[in-house]
Every structure is written in structure tokens, then in C-alpha cells.
Design a protein around this motif. Structure first.
Motif, PDB file in Angstrom:
ATOM      1  N   VAL A 292       0.836  -1.207   0.000  1.00  0.00           N
ATOM      2  CA  VAL A 292       0.000   0.000   0.000  1.00  0.00           C
ATOM      3  C   VAL A 292       0.869   1.255   0.000  1.00  0.00           C
ATOM      4  CG1 VAL A 292      -1.806   1.253   1.242  1.00  0.00           C
ATOM      5  CG2 VAL A 292      -1.809  -1.256   1.227  1.00  0.00           C
ATOM      6  N   TYR A 293       0.483   2.223  -0.826  1.00  0.00           N
ATOM      7  CA  TYR A 293       1.188   3.503  -0.866  1.00  0.00           C
ATOM      8  C   TYR A 293       0.725   4.386   0.292  1.00  0.00           C
ATOM      9  CZ  TYR A 293       2.932   2.621  -5.612  1.00  0.00           C
ATOM     10  OH  TYR A 293       3.575   2.107  -6.701  1.00  0.00           O
ATOM     11  N   LYS A 294       1.691   4.883   1.057  1.00  0.00           N
ATOM     12  CA  LYS A 294       1.397   5.802   2.156  1.00  0.00           C
ATOM     13  C   LYS A 294       1.570   7.234   1.666  1.00  0.00           C
ATOM     14  CE  LYS A 294       2.702   6.640   6.992  1.00  0.00           C
ATOM     15  NZ  LYS A 294       3.600   6.203   8.093  1.00  0.00           N
ATOM     16  N   ILE A 295       0.644   8.105   2.054  1.00  0.00           N
ATOM     17  CA  ILE A 295       0.650   9.489   1.588  1.00  0.00           C
ATOM     18  C   ILE A 295       1.443  10.365   2.556  1.00  0.00           C
ATOM     19  CG2 ILE A 295      -0.790  11.457   0.934  1.00  0.00           C
ATOM     20  CD1 ILE A 295      -1.173   8.989  -0.804  1.00  0.00           C
ATOM     21  N   ALA A 296       2.335  11.190   2.017  1.00  0.00           N
ATOM     22  CA  ALA A 296       3.040  12.158   2.857  1.00  0.00           C
ATOM     23  C   ALA A 296       2.031  13.119   3.471  1.00  0.00           C
ATOM     24  CB  ALA A 296       4.065  12.927   2.023  1.00  0.00           C
ATOM     25  N   LYS A 297       2.268  13.527   4.705  1.00  0.00           N
ATOM     26  CA  LYS A 297       1.279  14.323   5.440  1.00  0.00           C
ATOM     27  C   LYS A 297       1.267  15.796   5.050  1.00  0.00           C
ATOM     28  CE  LYS A 297       1.340  11.339   9.517  1.00  0.00           C
ATOM     29  NZ  LYS A 297       1.624  11.245  10.958  1.00  0.00           N
ATOM     30  N   ASN A 298       2.197  16.228   4.227  1.00  0.00           N
ATOM     31  CA  ASN A 298       2.253  17.639   3.849  1.00  0.00           C
ATOM     32  C   ASN A 298       0.930  18.085   3.238  1.00  0.00           C
ATOM     33  OD1 ASN A 298       4.888  17.472   4.624  1.00  0.00           O
ATOM     34  ND2 ASN A 298       5.720  17.334   2.560  1.00  0.00           N
ATOM     35  N   GLY A 299       0.331  19.104   3.819  1.00  0.00           N
ATOM     36  CA  GLY A 299      -0.898  19.661   3.257  1.00  0.00           C
ATOM     37  C   GLY A 299      -2.155  18.925   3.648  1.00  0.00           C
TER      38      GLY A 299
ATOM     39  N   GLU B   2      -4.938  18.031   6.361  1.00  0.00           N
ATOM     40  CA  GLU B   2      -5.417  18.675   7.583  1.00  0.00           C
ATOM     41  C   GLU B   2      -5.296  17.759   8.795  1.00  0.00           C
ATOM     42  OE1 GLU B   2      -7.107  18.188   4.852  1.00  0.00           O
ATOM     43  OE2 GLU B   2      -7.973  20.041   4.066  1.00  0.00           O
ATOM     44  N   ASP B   3      -5.685  16.500   8.619  1.00  0.00           N
ATOM     45  CA  ASP B   3      -5.683  15.552   9.722  1.00  0.00           C
ATOM     46  C   ASP B   3      -4.267  15.025   9.943  1.00  0.00           C
ATOM     47  OD1 ASP B   3      -6.229  13.346  11.475  1.00  0.00           O
ATOM     48  OD2 ASP B   3      -8.301  13.421  10.776  1.00  0.00           O
ATOM     49  N   SER B   4      -3.918  14.797  11.185  1.00  0.00           N
ATOM     50  CA  SER B   4      -2.568  14.319  11.491  1.00  0.00           C
ATOM     51  C   SER B   4      -2.421  12.814  11.299  1.00  0.00           C
ATOM     52  CB  SER B   4      -2.210  14.673  12.937  1.00  0.00           C
ATOM     53  OG  SER B   4      -3.116  14.051  13.842  1.00  0.00           O
ATOM     54  N   GLU B   5      -3.536  12.100  11.098  1.00  0.00           N
ATOM     55  CA  GLU B   5      -3.465  10.648  10.923  1.00  0.00           C
ATOM     56  C   GLU B   5      -2.854  10.284   9.578  1.00  0.00           C
ATOM     57  OE1 GLU B   5      -6.636   7.972  12.050  1.00  0.00           O
ATOM     58  OE2 GLU B   5      -7.739   9.656  12.914  1.00  0.00           O
ATOM     59  N   ASP B   6      -2.202   9.111   9.544  1.00  0.00           N
ATOM     60  CA  ASP B   6      -1.651   8.608   8.292  1.00  0.00           C
ATOM     61  C   ASP B   6      -2.774   8.355   7.289  1.00  0.00           C
ATOM     62  OD1 ASP B   6       0.923   8.630   9.271  1.00  0.00           O
ATOM     63  OD2 ASP B   6       0.848   6.545   9.956  1.00  0.00           O
ATOM     64  N   MET B   7      -2.469   8.589   6.012  1.00  0.00           N
ATOM     65  CA  MET B   7      -3.422   8.336   4.934  1.00  0.00           C
ATOM     66  C   MET B   7      -2.776   7.399   3.920  1.00  0.00           C
ATOM     67  SD  MET B   7      -6.225  10.149   5.533  1.00  0.00           S
ATOM     68  CE  MET B   7      -7.043  10.571   3.994  1.00  0.00           C
ATOM     69  N   PHE B   8      -3.619   6.586   3.256  1.00  0.00           N
ATOM     70  CA  PHE B   8      -3.123   5.582   2.326  1.00  0.00           C
ATOM     71  C   PHE B   8      -3.988   5.557   1.069  1.00  0.00           C
ATOM     72  CE2 PHE B   8      -2.257   4.349   6.661  1.00  0.00           C
ATOM     73  CZ  PHE B   8      -0.929   3.956   6.643  1.00  0.00           C
ATOM     74  N   LEU B   9      -3.352   5.258  -0.076  1.00  0.00           N
ATOM     75  CA  LEU B   9      -4.086   5.060  -1.320  1.00  0.00           C
ATOM     76  C   LEU B   9      -4.636   3.637  -1.349  1.00  0.00           C
ATOM     77  CD1 LEU B   9      -1.727   6.728  -3.962  1.00  0.00           C
ATOM     78  CD2 LEU B   9      -4.017   7.492  -3.333  1.00  0.00           C
ATOM     79  N   VAL B  10      -5.887   3.489  -1.742  1.00  0.00           N
ATOM     80  CA  VAL B  10      -6.506   2.166  -1.725  1.00  0.00           C
ATOM     81  C   VAL B  10      -6.010   1.310  -2.888  1.00  0.00           C
ATOM     82  CG1 VAL B  10      -8.582   2.941  -0.529  1.00  0.00           C
ATOM     83  CG2 VAL B  10      -8.526   2.978  -3.030  1.00  0.00           C
ATOM     84  N   GLY B  11      -5.872   0.014  -2.632  1.00  0.00           N
ATOM     85  CA  GLY B  11      -5.552  -0.945  -3.681  1.00  0.00           C
ATOM     86  C   GLY B  11      -6.798  -1.613  -4.214  1.00  0.00           C
ATOM     87  N   SER B  12      -7.941  -1.189  -3.676  1.00  0.00           N
ATOM     88  CA  SER B  12      -9.251  -1.713  -4.051  1.00  0.00           C
ATOM     89  C   SER B  12     -10.271  -0.809  -3.377  1.00  0.00           C
ATOM     90  CB  SER B  12      -9.408  -3.157  -3.560  1.00  0.00           C
ATOM     91  OG  SER B  12     -10.759  -3.543  -3.518  1.00  0.00           O
ATOM     92  N   SER B  13     -11.472  -0.723  -3.934  1.00  0.00           N
ATOM     93  CA  SER B  13     -12.505   0.078  -3.266  1.00  0.00           C
ATOM     94  C   SER B  13     -13.135  -0.669  -2.095  1.00  0.00           C
ATOM     95  CB  SER B  13     -13.596   0.494  -4.259  1.00  0.00           C
ATOM     96  OG  SER B  13     -14.224  -0.635  -4.830  1.00  0.00           O
ATOM     97  N   GLU B  14     -12.763  -1.933  -1.893  1.00  0.00           N
ATOM     98  CA  GLU B  14     -13.327  -2.740  -0.806  1.00  0.00           C
ATOM     99  C   GLU B  14     -13.226  -2.063   0.562  1.00  0.00           C
ATOM    100  OE1 GLU B  14     -12.141  -6.799   1.626  1.00  0.00           O
ATOM    101  OE2 GLU B  14     -11.402  -6.528  -0.415  1.00  0.00           O
ATOM    102  N   PRO B  15     -12.038  -1.565   0.989  1.00  0.00           N
ATOM    103  CA  PRO B  15     -11.977  -0.921   2.316  1.00  0.00           C
ATOM    104  C   PRO B  15     -12.900   0.284   2.434  1.00  0.00           C
ATOM    105  CG  PRO B  15      -9.771  -1.407   1.496  1.00  0.00           C
ATOM    106  CD  PRO B  15     -10.711  -1.631   0.354  1.00  0.00           C
ATOM    107  N   SER B  16     -12.970   1.102   1.383  1.00  0.00           N
ATOM    108  CA  SER B  16     -13.833   2.288   1.421  1.00  0.00           C
ATOM    109  C   SER B  16     -15.309   1.906   1.432  1.00  0.00           C
ATOM    110  CB  SER B  16     -13.549   3.181   0.211  1.00  0.00           C
ATOM    111  OG  SER B  16     -12.215   3.631   0.206  1.00  0.00           O
ATOM    112  N   LEU B  17     -15.671   0.899   0.649  1.00  0.00           N
ATOM    113  CA  LEU B  17     -17.072   0.482   0.584  1.00  0.00           C
ATOM    114  C   LEU B  17     -17.557  -0.046   1.927  1.00  0.00           C
ATOM    115  CD1 LEU B  17     -17.151  -1.263  -2.913  1.00  0.00           C
ATOM    116  CD2 LEU B  17     -18.509   0.729  -2.248  1.00  0.00           C
TER     117      LEU B  17
END
Length: 447
Positions: A232-239, A241-256
């Protein structure tokens, strides 16, 4: 998450399940978990007793004696020490629970790897369903799959000769394992999506547009974390708003499924059927040297995912229902395929209790290509998402989750190009897709 009661009441079965899934390491130590679980229970009981003592001492009427003051101080210190101990025990308990996989369904063949996967169906346009004698383990049915009677090209050679696939320019722009789809290939992508979308809408599925960046909990709850975090690609926190880590999905399954996170559904609300068409992103760590030619394994791809929530007694039936839609889709495209029932050692991520893979035949490469999976996770994901439903009597239960790839667009495009190529280097559009191709019925070098 596995039900802790299952581990406490059936530790040997859990150990056997871990062994049959080919997992090893300190995080899969069932006896270690049980020791932590018991100690955690004892510390909780001691804490409750001390808090009760503290409360009684605090209720003393009038000025407390020195003895009471000393007792209160000692009790508070003991409580603080036990709370610290409990914090450590809870962290260790959670660590084990994060890694324990779902119990494999009894129907899953026991085996270490893909060689033990069982062919349950195979189909080709000219022959229909294959006979049972033509099925076996892994790729047994390939000897009866159709072949072209002329010199063929693979999808990349076809795509470049037809000027519809460009991986050279994408390598300059983004690096390896990216692609530009152009002209008819781009139209084919949207035609595949629209063809399946129309089917799902007719079946009562709800279309969704979902976030492509999610917090850790969404991926942990789907069980893509912790086991597949390196994919999974982890998103740099620059810019952000939330301090939590963010990740790009490899499938829409987690979001759904996360749409129903921390929700309780009312009686008669199940099943919930929904789908999303999204870009997906994967690092493909560990896949170097596999499927490196063309667009079979890339870092960015588009996929239509179809998922559902249901009552426990319905998940097996609805698991097969989603598979029937996969088969309808492949047969409507005229693509030869087979269905594999995955063995215990090849179930993939921890949530899977039972999984089918569906793979299309590639006549040029003389092999199958995996197009997607149909997975019954039972209540494993719902426990992490905290998604429940009320029965008619008002009792709460965890839902079951079933997820299905639906259509991995790029790989399906590969199968269409290789199966529908002609001797002159052109590619015929499958009849089912022609209505979405703006009058185009054939892709030729001169089109």
C-alpha cells in the motif's frame, strides 16, 4: 478479527488453521495469546476489586483517619500500577488478534500453494462447460482451451501495433509499470465498466463513489493491514489537515465496507449490495520478475468492485451469487475461463474464509490470467468495522461481508485483445461491448 471465543474454546483448531494456511512466527502463537488473555482477565478483576475499595474509602463520612488516608494512597498507587500493566497486556492482546487469520471454510482444499487449488468449473465459447473429467488442480483444463490457428501476438505487441497502448511514454512520465491507454483501448475500458454496471443496476446494486485515500482503520478493518501493508502507498502528510496517516486504496473494498463502520442496521435492511468503479494503487512489492511485460501487473489500474453485507445464514448463498455474476460477465464477453476454489495456503489476506479465483485463458501465452477473486470473509471484517444488525427480536449480531473483484479492467482488456485478435493483426470487439463503442466493431491498424 477472529472471535476470541473461538480461540479460547478451540485452540487446537486455531493452531491447525494457522498451520494449514502456511503461517508461522511469534505473532501466530496461540498458547502465547491464551496466556496473555488469561492474565488480562485476572488484572481486570483485580482492578475492579481495587476500584471498589477506593470508592468505599472515598465515601467515608467525616474527616478520614490517617489509616484511611494511607489506605487510599496505597490503593491509588496499586490501581495505577495495574492500569499500566493492563495497558501493556491490551497492546499484546491486540497484536495477536491483528495477526490471527480467519478460520478457513471446511470446503477449502488443504494445501500449501497454488498447486492445490481446485478447478470447479471451466467454460469456453465453443464447448460450453467442461466435463468433470476435464477438471483437476490448478490449470488442468488448459489442454482443452481454444487456440488460434495462426501466428498470434501478445497484448502488448497488439496494442503497440494498433497504437492503442503506450508503455514507453508512461515510463518516461511515471516509471515502470504504468500505461497510457489510447483510442479504442480507452473506449474498451469504459465499455467494460458500462456493460457490467448495467447488469449490477438491474440486480439492485447501489452505485457508490468512494474515497481513494483512507485512514489506517479502514485498511486494518478489511485485514489488508497488517499483513499486506507493504503493498500500500502511504501518503506524505504535507498539506493534509488531519494528522493521521493516509493511504491510497488498492481496491474500493476498504472504502465500501467502511461506509458501514460503527453502524447498526435495522431488521430487514439486509442484504446491502453496492459497487464502485475506482482507480486502484499497489506497490507490487515482492512481484519483481512476475508478469513484467505489458499491462498485466501495474501500479495503477481501474477496477469495478462489487460487495455486499448480509446475515450470517445468507453469506454462502450470496458468495455463490456474486460468482454467478462473474460468470455471466465472462460468458457475455465470450472469454474462455476457469474457476478455482482456493486452497488453505493460497487464500490470500487474513479475512478470507473461502475464496474463488476466476481466470481467463490467454491463447498466445498458453496460460490463464487471474481476473479477480470472490471472497467470503464471514464476520471477520465486520468485527473490526464494528458493523452489526438487529434481528427481529432486537438481538445484535455482526454482519457477514462478501467481496468480489467484479472486473479488473486492465487484465480483462488483455484477455479481450488476445482472444479476439485476427490473422491480419486486427481485433474484433466482443458483441456485448459494441453498443458502448460508438459504432466501432473492429480495431485495425488503419482504423
Amino acid at each position: 478479527m477472529l472471535d476470541p471465543k473461538v480461540i479460547r474454546e478451540n485452540p487446537n483448531k486455531v493452531k491447525q488453521n494457522i498451520l494449514e494456511r502456511g503461517l508461522s512466527g511469534p505473532q501466530f502463537d496461540v498458547d502465547g495469546f491464551l496466556r496473555v488473555d488469561e492474565k488480562r482477565k485476572i488484572v481486570n478483576q483485580e482492578l475492579e476489586a481495587l476500584r471498589s475499595v477506593r470508592n468505599k474509602l472515598s465515601d467515608t463520612v467525616g474527616k478520614p483517619s490517617e489509616e484511611v488516608i494511607t489506605k487510599v494512597r496505597e490503593t491509588k498507587e496499586s490501581i495505577k500500577a495495574l492500569e499500566e500493566a493492563l495497558k501493556e497486556l491490551n497492546a499484546k492482546w491486540t497484536w495477536y488478534m491483528d495477526w490471527f487469520p480467519n478460520m478457513a471454510d471446511p470446503s477449502a482444499p488443504v494445501g500449501k500453494n497454488e498447486t492445490s487449488n481446485k478447478e470447479v468449473k471451466a467454460w469456453s465459447p465453443g464447448s460450453g462447460y467442461f466435463k468433470e473429467a476435464q477438471l483437476g488442480n490448478k490449470d488442468f483444463s488448459e489442454k482443452w482451451m481454444p487456440r488460434h490457428q495462426f501466428h498470434t501476438k501478445d497484448h502488448l505487441e497488439l496494442g503497440e501495433s494498433l497504437d492503442i497502448i503506450d508503455i514507453k511514454q508512461s515510463a518516461l512520465v511515471s516509471g515502470s509499470r504504468f500505461v497510457y491507454l489510447k483510442k479504442e483501448a480507452a473506449l474498451l475500458q469504459y465499455a467494460l465498466f458500462e456493460h457490467l454496471q448495467q447488469k449490477l443496476l438491474s440486480e439492485g446494486f447501489t452505485p457508490m463513489v468512494v474515497p481513494l485515500m483512507v485512514k489506517r482503520r479502514a485498511l486494518h478493518s478489511s485485514s489488508h493491514f497488517p499483513g499486506d501493508e507493504d503493498q500500500v502507498y502511504k501518503i506524505a502528510k504535507n498539506g493534509i489537515e488531519d494528522s493521521e496517516d493516509m493511504f491510497l486504496v488498492g481496491s474500493s473494498e476498504p472504502s465500501l465496507f467502511a461506509y458501514y463502520m460503527d453502524k447498526t442496521l435495522q431488521p430487514n435492511a439486509l442484504p446491502q449490495k453496492f459497487f464502485a468503479f475506482t482507480p486502484c494503487f499497489r506497490t507490487e512489492v515482492g512481484s519483481w520478475g512476475k508478469d513484467v511485460r505489458g499491462i498485466k501487473r501495474v501500479h495503477q489500474f481501474d477496477k469495478l468492485e462489487m460487495d455486499l453485507l448480509c446475515a450470517p445464514e445468507d453469506s454462502e448463498k450470496l458468495h455463490d451469487y456474486l460468482l454467478s455474476i462473474n460468470e455471466w460477465f465472462l460468458q457475455s464477453l465470450g472469454l474462455p475461463y476457469h474457476i478455482l476454489l482456493m486452497c488453505t495456503g493460497d487464500l490470500g489476506y487474513f479475512a478470507a474464509a473461502k475464496k474463488y479465483d476466476f481466470e481467463a485463458w490467454l491463447p498466445h501465452q498458453n496460460e490463464f490470467i487471474e481476473l479477480g477473486s470472490d471472497t467470503n470473509a464471514k464476520d471477520y471484517q465486520a468485527r473490526r468495522y464494528n458493523t452489526k444488525f438487529k434481528d427481529q427480536a432486537g438481538n445484535l449480531h455482526y454482519v457477514h461481508t462478501v467481496n468480489d473483484t467484479g472486473c479488473a479492467i486492465g487484465r480483462t482488456l488483455v484477455a479481450v485483445l488476445e482472444n479476439y485478435q485476427q490473422a491480419d493483426g486486427s481485433v474484433v470487439i466482443p458483441k456485448a461491448l459494441v453498443p458502448y463503442m460508438h459504432g466501432i466493431e473492429i480495431i485495425s491498424p488503419n482504423s
